[in-house]
Design an enzyme around this catalytic site. Structure first.
Site, PDB file in Angstrom:
ATOM      1  N   GLY A 100      40.995 -35.389  11.384  1.00 18.94           N
ATOM      2  CA  GLY A 100      42.400 -35.129  11.087  1.00 18.94           C
ATOM      3  C   GLY A 100      43.311 -35.029  12.291  1.00 18.94           C
ATOM      4  O   GLY A 100      44.384 -34.440  12.203  1.00 18.94           O
ATOM      5  N   HIS A 104      44.389 -48.230  13.083  1.00 17.70           N
ATOM      6  CA  HIS A 104      43.069 -48.773  13.408  1.00 17.70           C
ATOM      7  C   HIS A 104      42.882 -48.743  14.925  1.00 17.70           C
ATOM      8  O   HIS A 104      43.797 -49.129  15.675  1.00 17.70           O
ATOM      9  CB  HIS A 104      42.971 -50.211  12.883  1.00 17.70           C
ATOM     10  N   ASN A 132      47.903 -47.870   7.567  1.00 19.85           N
ATOM     11  CA  ASN A 132      46.665 -47.431   8.218  1.00 19.85           C
ATOM     12  C   ASN A 132      46.845 -47.487   9.732  1.00 19.85           C
ATOM     13  O   ASN A 132      47.679 -48.218  10.245  1.00 19.85           O
ATOM     14  CB  ASN A 132      45.511 -48.357   7.805  1.00 19.85           C
ATOM     15  N   MET A 144      37.544 -43.311   5.158  1.00 23.33           N
ATOM     16  CA  MET A 144      36.438 -44.232   5.371  1.00 23.33           C
ATOM     17  C   MET A 144      36.038 -45.030   4.129  1.00 23.33           C
ATOM     18  O   MET A 144      34.878 -45.450   4.001  1.00 23.33           O
ATOM     19  CB  MET A 144      35.228 -43.466   5.916  1.00 23.33           C
TER      20      MET A 144
HETATM   21  C1  GRF Z   1      41.106 -42.823  14.169  1.00 24.35           C
HETATM   22  O1  GRF Z   1      40.573 -43.242  15.389  1.00 24.35           O
HETATM   23  C2  GRF Z   1      41.662 -43.986  13.395  1.00 24.35           C
HETATM   24  O2  GRF Z   1      42.078 -45.028  14.190  1.00 24.35           O
HETATM   25  C3  GRF Z   1      40.492 -44.434  12.560  1.00 24.35           C
HETATM   26  O3  GRF Z   1      39.787 -43.259  12.248  1.00 24.35           O
HETATM   27  C4  GRF Z   1      40.007 -42.285  13.257  1.00 24.35           C
HETATM   28  C5  GRF Z   1      40.411 -41.012  12.579  1.00 24.35           C
HETATM   29  O4  GRF Z   1      40.480 -39.928  13.468  1.00 24.35           O
HETATM   30  N1  GRF Z   1      40.958 -45.170  11.408  1.00 24.35           N
HETATM   31  P1  GRF Z   1      41.145 -38.580  12.997  1.00 24.35           P
HETATM   32  O5  GRF Z   1      40.440 -38.117  11.732  1.00 24.35           O
HETATM   33  O6  GRF Z   1      42.602 -38.841  12.754  1.00 24.35           O
HETATM   34  O7  GRF Z   1      40.928 -37.618  14.116  1.00 24.35           O
END
Ligand code: GRF
Length: 195
Positions: free
Chosen positions: A15, A114, A112, A95
């Site tokens: 998060g 990425h 999103n 995910m």
């Molecule tokens: C991030 O690196 C994002 O790019 C990918 O998943 C990760 C999530 O990290 N899709 P977080 O949960 O926001 O710390």
């Protein structure tokens, strides 16, 4: 004064991106309100972070599949999001692949982030793919979500150089720092009709 855009966040993990969005909303650099955070992982840190910030949050069971929502779960996610009044859905480390009814329910309104410069290195552990390939620059991409995997229209990108001293872990740390800058600033521009 313009009204705040209502967004919901879906995440499965830490998060940190959600937190950067919530902080930007608090500071009003992002004129938006996070109406709901949903996770498919009961113990995900993103839910605790939302709790600490006083933002409505819930775990919704994703159902029997590993990489997507089953039909019952998909309907439950859509209902919870609509009930919260969310106009946009921001994925932040969610995910599971979203498709069909979900994307139709939020047509062109799912975003999103990425951790690579798309279209290079879509899919899982993109920073590691980039590191292993030996690229000299990588970064992160904010994009609309469509029916492909990390193929939707690109809204913004942030560049992160790969240093001689980097391991894939240190590289990913700097990519995440860039993500936390890029995601809120891109949404702010998007909601101001600047993109
Ligand atoms: C991030 O690196 C994002 O790019 C990918 O998943 C990760 C999530 O990290 N899709 P977080 O949960 O926001 O710390």
């Amino acid at each position: 004064m313009s009204l705040k855009t209502k967004i919901a966040v879906l995440g499965s993990g830490n998060g940190s991106n959600f937190t950067s969005l919530a902080e930007a909303c608090n500071k009003d650099s992002l004129r938006a309100k996070i109406t709901l955070v949903i996770s498919d992982v009961k113990e995900a840190k993103i839910l605790n972070r939302a709790k600490e910030l006083g933002i409505p949050n819930k775990f919704i069971n994703p159902g029997k599949f590993r990489t997507k929502l089953d039909d019952t779960a998909e309907a439950a996610y859509i209902k919870a999001l609509k009930d919260s009044g969310a106009q946009w859905v921001a994925l932040a480390g969610f995910m599971r692949i979203l498709k069909g009814d979900f994307l139709r329910a939020f047509e062109q309104k799912v975003i999103n982030i990425h951790p690579s410069l798309l279209p290079a290195f879509p899919g899982l552990e993109a920073w590691k793919q980039a590191y292993d390939y030996g690229v000299k620059v990588t970064g992160c991409t904010v994009h609309l979500v469509d029916y492909g995997i990390d193929t939707g229209r690109i809204l913004a990108q942030g560049v992160v150089p790969v240093l001689e001293s980097d391991t894939s872990t240190t590289l990913y740390q700097r990519i995440q720092e860039e993500e936390q800058r890029l995601y809120p600033s891109t949404l702010a521009r998007l909601f101001n009709n600047k993109i």
